[in-house]
Enzyme design. Structure first.
Site, PDB file in Angstrom:
ATOM      1  N   PHE A 131      31.240  10.406  24.581  1.00  0.00           N
ATOM      2  CA  PHE A 131      30.097  10.749  25.656  1.00  0.00           C
ATOM      3  C   PHE A 131      29.732  12.335  25.294  1.00  0.00           C
ATOM      4  O   PHE A 131      30.504  13.025  25.332  1.00  0.00           O
ATOM      5  CB  PHE A 131      30.123  10.591  26.970  1.00  0.00           C
ATOM      6  N   ALA A 132      28.449  12.441  25.078  1.00  0.00           N
ATOM      7  CA  ALA A 132      28.048  13.962  24.879  1.00  0.00           C
ATOM      8  C   ALA A 132      28.582  14.768  25.893  1.00  0.00           C
ATOM      9  O   ALA A 132      28.765  16.017  25.775  1.00  0.00           O
ATOM     10  CB  ALA A 132      26.548  13.980  24.860  1.00  0.00           C
ATOM     11  N   ASP A 133      28.700  14.486  27.266  1.00  0.00           N
ATOM     12  CA  ASP A 133      29.191  15.322  28.260  1.00  0.00           C
ATOM     13  C   ASP A 133      30.596  15.802  27.854  1.00  0.00           C
ATOM     14  O   ASP A 133      30.914  16.577  28.081  1.00  0.00           O
ATOM     15  CB  ASP A 133      29.106  14.330  29.502  1.00  0.00           C
ATOM     16  N   GLU A 175      39.794  14.923  24.090  1.00  0.00           N
ATOM     17  CA  GLU A 175      38.775  15.417  23.180  1.00  0.00           C
ATOM     18  C   GLU A 175      39.018  16.621  22.457  1.00  0.00           C
ATOM     19  O   GLU A 175      38.150  16.921  21.389  1.00  0.00           O
ATOM     20  CB  GLU A 175      37.360  15.490  24.114  1.00  0.00           C
ATOM     21  N   HIS A 235      28.195  11.059  32.479  1.00  0.00           N
ATOM     22  CA  HIS A 235      27.987  10.051  31.412  1.00  0.00           C
ATOM     23  C   HIS A 235      26.515   9.918  30.954  1.00  0.00           C
ATOM     24  O   HIS A 235      26.047   8.867  30.428  1.00  0.00           O
ATOM     25  CB  HIS A 235      28.493   8.746  31.819  1.00  0.00           C
ATOM     26  N   GLU A 263      38.181   8.035  20.127  1.00  0.00           N
ATOM     27  CA  GLU A 263      38.716   7.202  21.180  1.00  0.00           C
ATOM     28  C   GLU A 263      38.024   5.745  21.006  1.00  0.00           C
ATOM     29  O   GLU A 263      36.859   5.649  21.226  1.00  0.00           O
ATOM     30  CB  GLU A 263      38.521   7.699  22.476  1.00  0.00           C
TER      31      GLU A 263
END
Ligand SMILES: Cc1ncc(C[n+]2csc(CCOP(=O)(O)OP(=O)(O)O)c2C)c(N)n1
Lengths: 322, 342
Positions: free
Chosen positions: A81-83, A58, A127, A29
């Protein structure tokens, strides 16, 4: 040796690999603009076919990377973001991890998924997490967590050249910190830990953003006469047990330090391996310094209490040695 | 066919004897293999659960046979028609089903068959995971300037996975050579499609993404084959996606462990009347392409080929403990299939 921020080091690694191998493509993204600068400017150099903006999907970014990888390309996907790695869990844990095995080696899966984790912006929840511990289990993945700019560059380059799927957990708070990076091209091998400070009393295994704090704590403890060996494993899967347990065999004490929560942490896995393999060398229980088992709270004060501090690391070691 | 809405009607092309016979043979061997599998399970001679595609053979065979070997096909979990259609050998299928090291995936595929020599690059067990993977494969063919097309095959139940919408979106956005091939067999496991999808047909949804679509009689192997040929030619030339919905019916239970007692017997009987293999046989005979003797010869040959493949598979080497552990990472190929070279 010039200084550059971690994000610029990631950018440099991507540019070098895009230039080296035309099968490499970057997708995610807003990778053309680059949210944190890690991919900025690449599209101007390599074109829209090599640097691909995707819709907000994702699971699709991960799944499309798999589709690319098993048909002759070497994708480097970005999950912002790793989340949001959890949104790609089906593709990562069920498909990407097992594809090489399931096809009996008819194909390999040369893909990289980079993501940015960690606290620092005090916004909490979705986040702010580091999520690498959730990816230690699925067999077939390699997992990397660079703690500084040079490793961020060198490990990523090795990941792109690796024929297996590699998840790279970058840290967004480190992105903006300038650090020394060698001028000439270099690789940091996967699966090799880095001993950053040697010591005799305690082995401290610190991950990602915690490496800096572990070194700070080791400095404080040295003044008290406690000698701490600080090891950055750099790669979490496969873990360089030889280096880590070799050190523990000498020091007799093991402390793990990470930004993630304690239950099911990277430290949990290292502690369990230590209990099985080197129990006899341990003079004290293994200690895990980690975040409490709560959601990442919002606000600068709560965030600073949530993320392990150098003081907490120092206290933990004092208890262990004392 | 009713309820086609504004979809395209694809003209059914004329077909030569050789092609029709090949389609027929492939449907017959598919049914024989699945019937044998089912019988072995009844007799407790085999371990592997099956989701049989009895009555739907025309879809998988027509689809697989219409593709070139280097087109990629992501099949469904139902039956073996797609593998047979694409040319996978009985010996290879059964070596995998018996989890033997001589299989194309070294016995590590099992139900999740793959054969990289034939564009069969993997079957997912979590329904809908292949929407994204197929979009990636289609993006790859486009980036590499290859004229391969990619087909992702799924059931109307699996159309509820959100990734279908996302995949249609990227396929249209990037003009990917991706064909969505959906079989509407009116059943999703143990419940009717009416409890799963809000419209009788799913293909019209493609219109919202600007993707052309068509509903095709899935029990007519010539209609399926010719629709896929037409669509593949268009996708190759125009490089944009297409949505095909094959209307058929699952006349048997969902899987080998269920008795189908929840199904309406009148419906089942009505659809058995429309059996695709019987229909193909009638056509072959009516048009004088084969004799009655040749029809029974085809069936016998299929039975013999399946029996021989099963017999062979049983005699193959089982994996050792070390072989089972190997191959999680690359560099330890355990399969007999060719490595992908692109
Ligand atoms: C993610 C996921 N959820 C559920 C299942 C269990 N499951 C297997 S087959 C099936 C029915 C699928 O229906 P449909 O897509 O219409 O295909 P059909 O079985 O009718 O051929 C389900 C729910 C699964 N395999 N994967």
């Amino acid at each position: 040796m010039a200084e550059m921020p971690y994000a610029a080091a990631v950018n440099r690694a991507l540019a070098e690999e895009l230039a080296r191998d035309e099968r490499v493509v970057v997708l995610g993204e807003d990778v053309r603009a680059g949210m944190f600068g890690t991919t900025s400017g690449l599209v101007q150099r390599f074109g829209e076919e090599r640097v691909i903006n995707t819709p907000i999907w994702e699971n699709g970014i991960a799944g499309m990377a798999l589709g690319l990888a098993i048909t002759g390309m070497r994708p480097v996907a970005e999950i912002m973001f790793a989340d949001f790695m959890y949104l790609a869990m089906d593709e990562i844990a069920n498909q990407i991890a097992s594809w090489t095995y399931m096809t009996g080696g008819q194909t390999s899966v040369p893909l990289v998924i980079r993501t940015a984790g960690g606290a620092g912006f005090a916004i909490g929840y979705n986040h702010s997490q580091v999520t690498e511990a959730s990816f230690l289990g699925p067999p077939g993945l390699k997992v990397v967590a660079p703690s500084n700019a040079a490793d961020a560059c060198g490990l990523l380059k090795s990941a792109v050249r690796d024929d297996d799927p590699v998840l790279v957990f970058e840290h967004k708070f480190l992105y903006f910190v300038p650090q020394e990076v060698p001028d000439e091209e270099f690789l940091v091998p996967l699966g090799k830990a880095n001993v950053l400070r040697s010591g005799d009393d305690v082995t401290m295994v610190a991950i990602g953003s915690m490496v800096g704090k572990a070194l700070e704590a080791a400095g404080t403890l040295a003044a008290d006469g406690i000698s701490v060996e600080v090891i950055d494993p750099r790669t979490l899967v496969p873990l360089d047990q030889e280096t880590i347990f070799g050190s523990v065999a000498r020091t007799g004490r093991l402390v793990t330090v990470e930004e993630g929560r304690k239950r099911g942490s990277v430290g949990s896995e290292i502690a369990a391996e230590a209990a099985e393999k080197i129990f006899g060398s341990l003079k004290a229980p293994v200690a895990r310094v980690a975040a409490p088992d709560i959601p990442v709270p919002p606000g600068p004060l709560a965030e600073s209490m949530y993320v392990p501090s150098a003081e907490r690391i120092v206290e933990t070691v004092r208890r262990l040695v004392g | 066919m009713t309820t086609q809405g504004a979809g395209e009607t694809l003209a059914v092309r004329s077909i030569d004897t050789q092609t029709l016979l090949a389609l027929h043979r492939k449907m017959v061997i598919t049914r024989e293999a699945e019937q044998t599998w089912s019988d072995m399970l009844q007799k407790r001679e085999f371990y592997l659960m099956g989701h049989f595609g009895t009555g739907q053979e025309a879809v998988g065979v027509g689809l697989g046979h219409a593709l070139e070997p280097d087109d990629y096909l992501f099949p469904t979990h139902r039956g073996i028609a797609e593998y047979v259609g694409k040319g996978m050998a009985q010996n290879d299928i059964w070596a995998e089903y018996y989890a033997k090291t001589a299989g194309p995936a070294g016995g590590k595929g099992g139900l999740h068959l793959s054969d990289y020599r034939l564009g069969l690059i993997g079957l997912v067990g979590s329904l809908g995971a292949d929407y994204a993977i197929s979009a990636g494969a289609a993006l790859s063919t486009k980036l590499r300037g290859s004229d391969r097309v990619v087909v992702v095959s799924f059931g109307e139940g699996t159309s509820s996975q959100a990734d279908l919408g996302s995949a249609m979106n990227v396929a249209a956005l990037w003009k990917l050579p991706l064909i969505f091939a959906m079989t509407n067999n009116e059943w999703c496991e143990l419940s009717p499609a009416s409890e799963h999808v809000c419209t009788p047909f799913v293909a019209p949804r493609a219109e919202g993404y600007g993707i052309p679509w068509s509903v095709v009689d899935g029990n007519d192997v010539v209609a399926v084959y010719s629709a896929v040929r037409t669509v593949v030619e268009r996708v190759r030339a125009e490089a944009g996606p297409y949505f095909l919905e094959f209307k058929s019916y699952r006349v048997g239970p969902h899987w080998s462990g269920d008795d189908g007692s929840y199904m309406c017997q009148e419906d089942v009987c009505a659809w058995q009347e429309r059996d695709p293999i019987a229909a193909c046989e009638r056509r072959l005979l009516e048009e004088g392409m084969v004799s009655a003797g040749e029809i029974s010869g085809i069936k016998k040959a299929a039975q013999a080929e399946v029996a021989a493949a099963i017999e062979r598979a049983r005699g193959l080497a089982d994996p050792t403990y070390e072989e089972m552990l190997a191959g999680v990472y690359s560099g330890a190929p355990a399969g007999g299939g060719a490595r992908e070279v692109s």
